[in-house]
Design an enzyme around this catalytic site. Structure first.
Site, PDB file in Angstrom:
ATOM      1  N   LYS A 175      43.723  35.522  38.116  1.00 41.43           N
ATOM      2  CA  LYS A 175      43.058  35.990  36.920  1.00 41.43           C
ATOM      3  C   LYS A 175      43.699  37.233  36.317  1.00 41.43           C
ATOM      4  O   LYS A 175      44.575  37.119  35.462  1.00 41.43           O
ATOM      5  CB  LYS A 175      41.574  36.236  37.207  1.00 41.43           C
ATOM      6  CG  LYS A 175      40.831  34.974  37.660  1.00 41.43           C
ATOM      7  CD  LYS A 175      39.373  35.267  37.926  1.00 41.43           C
ATOM      8  CE  LYS A 175      38.613  34.058  38.420  1.00 41.43           C
ATOM      9  NZ  LYS A 175      38.478  32.997  37.429  1.00 41.43           N
ATOM     10  N   TYR A 183      33.281  30.593  46.847  1.00 41.17           N
ATOM     11  CA  TYR A 183      34.158  29.570  46.261  1.00 41.17           C
ATOM     12  C   TYR A 183      35.603  30.042  46.344  1.00 41.17           C
ATOM     13  O   TYR A 183      35.911  31.181  45.981  1.00 41.17           O
ATOM     14  CB  TYR A 183      33.766  29.334  44.805  1.00 41.17           C
ATOM     15  CG  TYR A 183      34.615  28.326  44.073  1.00 41.17           C
ATOM     16  CD1 TYR A 183      34.510  26.967  44.351  1.00 41.17           C
ATOM     17  CD2 TYR A 183      35.511  28.735  43.085  1.00 41.17           C
ATOM     18  CE1 TYR A 183      35.283  26.042  43.666  1.00 41.17           C
ATOM     19  CE2 TYR A 183      36.279  27.817  42.399  1.00 41.17           C
ATOM     20  CZ  TYR A 183      36.167  26.469  42.690  1.00 41.17           C
ATOM     21  OH  TYR A 183      36.929  25.556  42.009  1.00 41.17           O
ATOM     22  N   ASP A 192      39.721  36.778  49.641  1.00 37.88           N
ATOM     23  CA  ASP A 192      39.895  36.114  48.356  1.00 37.88           C
ATOM     24  C   ASP A 192      39.443  37.087  47.273  1.00 37.88           C
ATOM     25  O   ASP A 192      38.258  37.199  46.982  1.00 37.88           O
ATOM     26  CB  ASP A 192      39.078  34.821  48.308  1.00 37.88           C
ATOM     27  CG  ASP A 192      39.238  34.063  47.003  1.00 37.88           C
ATOM     28  OD1 ASP A 192      39.760  34.657  46.030  1.00 37.88           O
ATOM     29  OD2 ASP A 192      38.841  32.893  46.936  1.00 37.88           O
TER      30      ASP A 192
END
Length: 408
Positions: free
Chosen positions: A247, A124, A219
């Protein structure tokens, strides 16, 4: 609900509404307390509301919450990121991991003058149109939209390969010669549950991209500063062309970043022609939180987190074994996922064979015993500096009881 997984549709029951959090603990609006293994989906490596971070944010907020103009904080955090991840010679801050991945792909397309990207089933990269695709009947099948509103044209530029299957990557590139701008990958998959890369897999991706003139994008929104202070690229020794972050570099505040070689990032406006902007990019509160968070990453912290991860993984496996429940626990440092299956989980297909009904029963039983795991079989559990060995012992004791509910 402002994000689908919070709705508990995958596990049943009523979603928790949280009124406060501290350390490794959440408290809901009814006053129930839980040991938290979601940790805001990863960024809270130091736990909820650490005293030093709260103090730093309080001081920063008195100087203003948003400038809409550059500040020295952006430069300081950028230097820190570059220090920890040398492959990132230049970095651009954004407000989310989705923005970071979308922008990195745009840069890759501009640099290579190609349009297609290769991604992996089960990885994702945010909810931009190009990433919301699923695999068809074979590795070379063009992606089809998995969300209404995603056009077939957007999906058609995304080619699917299988994680940990380098042969599928070769087929994808061979079938699209001179058309692939970039390959984007979670170097440690975390969005099909935790699935570590097979030995040599990431290095093989580097070789394929070099051979075909495509850029390699890591990623590291989840693995960045989690797998190690230098991310999964430090652990693997593989250098990507571009890296996406998020994050943790905001210490729990909304933030993301992308960066890479200076020559590539020179394509980004205002220096270059690739447009990307954001009013809250480089927000002073997010930059302050990121600086505090990164400055408190120490070798001792990673050693402690790895030990807690092993303790929890072994405890969950033992609890399942005692109850006669088939379970595979995948772990990587402070991340882990217990898959309810009797077969090893090494890619998207094997992950989706896990018994989601069993996980839902396990989740509800854990919640009733004061433990808050992710409300989905296909997410990572996260440990933090605030978790203790005693917290893990309590979690394992709860798991022994919860496993008895799985088969019913």
């Amino acid at each position: 609900m402002d994000s689908p997984v919070r709705a508990f549709k995958a596990v049943g029951g009523t979603p928790l509404f949280i009124r406060r959090a501290s350390g490794a603990t959440l408290e809901d609006v009814d006053g129930n307390r839980y040991i938290d293994y979601v940790m805001s989906w990863g960024p809270l490596i130091h736990g909820h509301a650490p005293r030093g971070l709260v103090k730093a944010l309080s001081a920063a907020s008195k100087r203003g919450t948003s400038y809409g103009a550059p500040s020295p904080l952006e430069v300081e955090l950028g230097e820190r990121v570059r220090q920890f991840m040398p492959a990132i010679e230049r970095v651009r801050f954004v407000s989310s991991g989705t923005e970071a991945a979308m922008s990195a792909v745009r840069v890759a397309r501009a640099v290579t003058k190609r349009e297609k990207i290769v991604k992996f089933a089960g990885c994702y990269h945010g909810h931009a149109d190009s990433f919301l695709v699923q695999a068809g009947s074979g590795a070379l099948t063009l992606g089809t939209p998995t969300s209404p509103g995603v056009t077939r044209g957007a999906a058609a530029d995304t080619i699917l390969a299988e994680y940990n299957d380098i042969a599928s990557v070769h087929r994808a590139f061979d079938a699209n010669r001179d058309a692939v701008a970039a390959l984007i990958v979670e170097p440690v998959a975390g969005n099909m549950g935790v699935v570590p890369p097979a030995d040599g897999f990431l290095r093989a991706l580097r070789t394929v991209c070099d051979r075909h003139g495509a850029l390699l994008i890591f990623d590291e929104v989840i693995s960045g500063f989690r797998a190690a202070r230098g991310g999964a690229q430090e652990v693997s020794g593989v250098t990507p062309d571009l890296t996406c972050l998020g994050k943790i570099i905001g210490g729990g505040l909304p933030v993301g970043a992308y960066g890479g070689r200076a020559a590539l990032m020179a394509f980004v406006s205002p220096e270059g022609p690739v447009y990307q902007a954001g009013t809250l990019s480089g927000n002073p509160l997010a930059m302050t939180a990121g600086l505090w968070c990164l400055d408190h990453l120490t070798p001792k912290l990673y050693t402690s987190l790895a030990a807690l991860g092993r303790q929890l993984a072994h405890g969950l496996a033992d609890a399942a074994r005692a109850a006669g429940v088939a379970l595979q626990v995948n772990a990587f440092g402070s991340l882990l996922t217990p898959f309810f299956t009797d077969r090893p989980v090494h890619d998207y297909q094997s992950a989706t064979r896990a018994n989601t009904e069993q996980y839902a029963r396990f989740f509800r039983a854990m919640l009733a015993r004061g433990i808050y795991p992710p409300p989905s079989q296909f997410e990572a559990w996260f440990l933090s500096a605030a978790h203790t060995s005693r917290d893990v012992d309590k979690t394992i004791a709860a798991a022994r009881e919860a496993m008895k509910r799985v088969q019913t």
